[in-house]
Design an enzyme around this catalytic site. Structure first.
Site, PDB file in Angstrom:
ATOM      1  N   GLN A  60      30.425  40.358  43.469  1.00  0.00           N
ATOM      2  CA  GLN A  60      30.850  39.619  44.653  1.00  0.00           C
ATOM      3  C   GLN A  60      32.125  38.824  44.372  1.00  0.00           C
ATOM      4  O   GLN A  60      33.022  38.752  45.206  1.00  0.00           O
ATOM      5  CB  GLN A  60      29.736  38.675  45.108  1.00  0.00           C
ATOM      6  CG  GLN A  60      30.167  37.562  46.045  1.00  0.00           C
ATOM      7  CD  GLN A  60      30.774  38.082  47.328  1.00  0.00           C
ATOM      8  OE1 GLN A  60      30.458  39.194  47.758  1.00  0.00           O
ATOM      9  NE2 GLN A  60      31.651  37.289  47.927  1.00  0.00           N
ATOM     10  N   GLU A  61      32.202  38.238  43.197  1.00  0.00           N
ATOM     11  CA  GLU A  61      33.366  37.408  42.871  1.00  0.00           C
ATOM     12  C   GLU A  61      34.633  38.233  42.674  1.00  0.00           C
ATOM     13  O   GLU A  61      35.703  37.859  43.140  1.00  0.00           O
ATOM     14  CB  GLU A  61      33.084  36.597  41.596  1.00  0.00           C
ATOM     15  CG  GLU A  61      32.073  35.494  41.754  1.00  0.00           C
ATOM     16  CD  GLU A  61      32.590  34.288  42.519  1.00  0.00           C
ATOM     17  OE1 GLU A  61      31.801  33.393  42.828  1.00  0.00           O
ATOM     18  OE2 GLU A  61      33.809  34.243  42.827  1.00  0.00           O
TER      19      GLU A  61
END
Length: 460
Positions: free
Chosen positions: A317-318
């Site tokens: 996600q990051e």
């Protein structure tokens, strides 16, 4: 640290009276309002700046520190003068301009477009940024491709804005049937949320505001521009040629030293179209990228008592498992750590994937361990992830607000309802840390949970 406070009650009361009277800049002659000279500002040691709590102006970051494009510029200017800054936060652009007109501040720094109409009431410092007015709608809904196609749509914009000036020009010209609503109560960010929630067909916003908000509302689309490039500048009382001259001298030196370019790059240089949860892309990256980082994720998870697949999902996600990733605000690496966070968790090189993964795991574990013992799993992990994303202070604001609303601050299902209210002035103006993009941590946690499910299924 620069002081920041809500505008005093007398300012808000005066503005409320003007609203009730339907007045836009109809107070006393601005050229006769008493204002402080540059000499007085220097003698007092304080520069009073009017702004608003928004991602393109001034906000409190995840570390509880003031931040934002206007905050950074104003602070740099104040440092050149050798004075402190007192920020007064007002809810809307119209409120800011009314307060400036009433002599409640030395300048207004709020992403203000320099227009002919505003020049009649205020002096402006030199321009520091260019923007374009964009019509903003939602994919799958009404998507006009011209001004003529706006006719008949539900269009709403903020009152006393450069958007209204442009719409009036178009209406007086080739589009007399063009209609729109003006709101004194909502911000541009709230109108964009209304469009995203399908409560409104379209609105108008500066390109910088659109760039930021499309990261959080991916279905927003800007089908066409309403203007060519326009310039942003700080508004000052009409009499203050001395302060305008000081701003001009500072900005010229600031730009010559390439600091203005660095400022714009830091805040706006890396915007891309928001990436949807693409299952096929994730599956491909599980095969191509994840094997390289599998052991660091598992090792860090073991060390800090975390679920390794959850940690891997957070890493995806990051950064989409890109060890060289970098965000508009300067966070970097596979776990997208800020410089401050990296120092706190012992990371010397944010681009080293092993250091970044261990640093991110340590920080997430720290967030989880700070939560009260009353919070059980899995809510404990979801709240920790939200704190990682939005900041500890804003999460605590949300938990306190949940209690005030009769909800359970220990339950993620309740926090999902409360967090988006951190971007609603009816709520955030009374909170310790003020405005936050509350929808983002909700989406952040949901995407990580979805990625976790896919990785668990595919990475066998």
């Amino acid at each position: 640290m620069p002081d920041a406070r809500r505008a005093p009650a007398r300012t808000l009361a005066a503005i409320a009276l003007l609203f009730a009277a339907g007045c836009d800049f109809q107070a006393e002659n601005p050229k006769q309002v008493e204002t402080r000279s540059l000499e007085q500002i220097l003698a007092d040691g304080t520069l009073t700046v009017l702004t608003r709590n928004a991602p393109t102006t001034y906000y409190i970051d995840r570390h509880g520190e003031p931040a934002g494009p206007e905050y950074d510029l104003v602070t740099a200017f104040a440092e050149s003068l050798g004075v402190e800054v007192e920020f007064k936060l007002l809810p809307t652009v119209n409120a800011i301009l009314l307060a400036l007109q009433a002599g409640e501040g030395d300048l207004a720094a709020a992403g203000l477009t320099i227009t002919d109409a505003r020049h009649e009431r205020f002096r402006f410092g030199p321009p520091y940024q260019q923007v374009t007015q964009q019509v903003v709608c939602r994919r799958g809904g009404s998507t006009p491709e011209s001004v003529a196609e706006l006719v008949g749509l539900e269009l709403e914009v903020i009152a006393s804005s450069s958007y209204v000036e442009r719409l009036k020009e178009l209406q007086a010209g080739e589009h007399p049937e063009l209609e729109w609503r003006e709101t004194y109560d909502k911000t541009t960010e709230q109108l964009l949320a209304d469009v995203w929630h399908e409560r409104l067909d379209c609105t108008v916003a500066d390109s910088t505001i659109v760039d930021i908000n499309r990261r959080y509302y991916p279905e927003l689309t800007a089908p066409f521009n309403l203007t060519r490039e326009q310039q942003l500048g700080w508004a000052l009382p009409w009499q203050r040629a001395d302060l305008a001259g000081a701003i001009e001298d500072w900005l010229e030196a600031f730009e010559e030293a390439d600091k203005l370019a660095l400022w714009e790059e830091a805040h706006y240089g890396f915007f891309e179209v928001f990436d949807y949860v693409d299952t096929r892309t994730l599956i491909r990256r599980i095969d191509q990228r994840f094997p390289r980082f599998r052991e660091p994720f598992y090792a860090a998870a073991r060390k800090y008592g975390l679920d390794p697949i959850l940690l891997a999902a957070q890493g995806y996600q990051e950064s989409h498992w890109n060890p060289n990733a970098r965000s508009p605000t300067g966070v970097r690496g596979i776990m997208m750590l800020t410089r401050i966070t990296a120092r706190e968790v012992g990371v010397k090189n944010r681009l080293d994937p092993v250091q970044s993964i261990h640093g991110g795991a340590r920080y997430l574990a720290r967030m989880r361990n700070r939560l009260p013992d009353s919070i059980e799993e899995p809510d404990r992990t979801w709240l920790a992830l939200a704190a990682y994303n939005v900041g500890w202070g804003h999460l605590q604001d949300a938990r306190g607000l949940a209690e005030d609303l009769g909800l359970n601050p220990d339950r993620w299902n309740d926090l999902q309802v409360v967090l988006p209210k951190l971007s609603d002035p009816d709520f955030y103006e009374d909170l310790r840390y003020g405005y936050a993009r509350g929808t983002e941590p909700v989406r952040y946690v949901q995407r990580i949970r979805e990625y976790q499910h896919i990785i668990e299924s595919e990475a066998q």
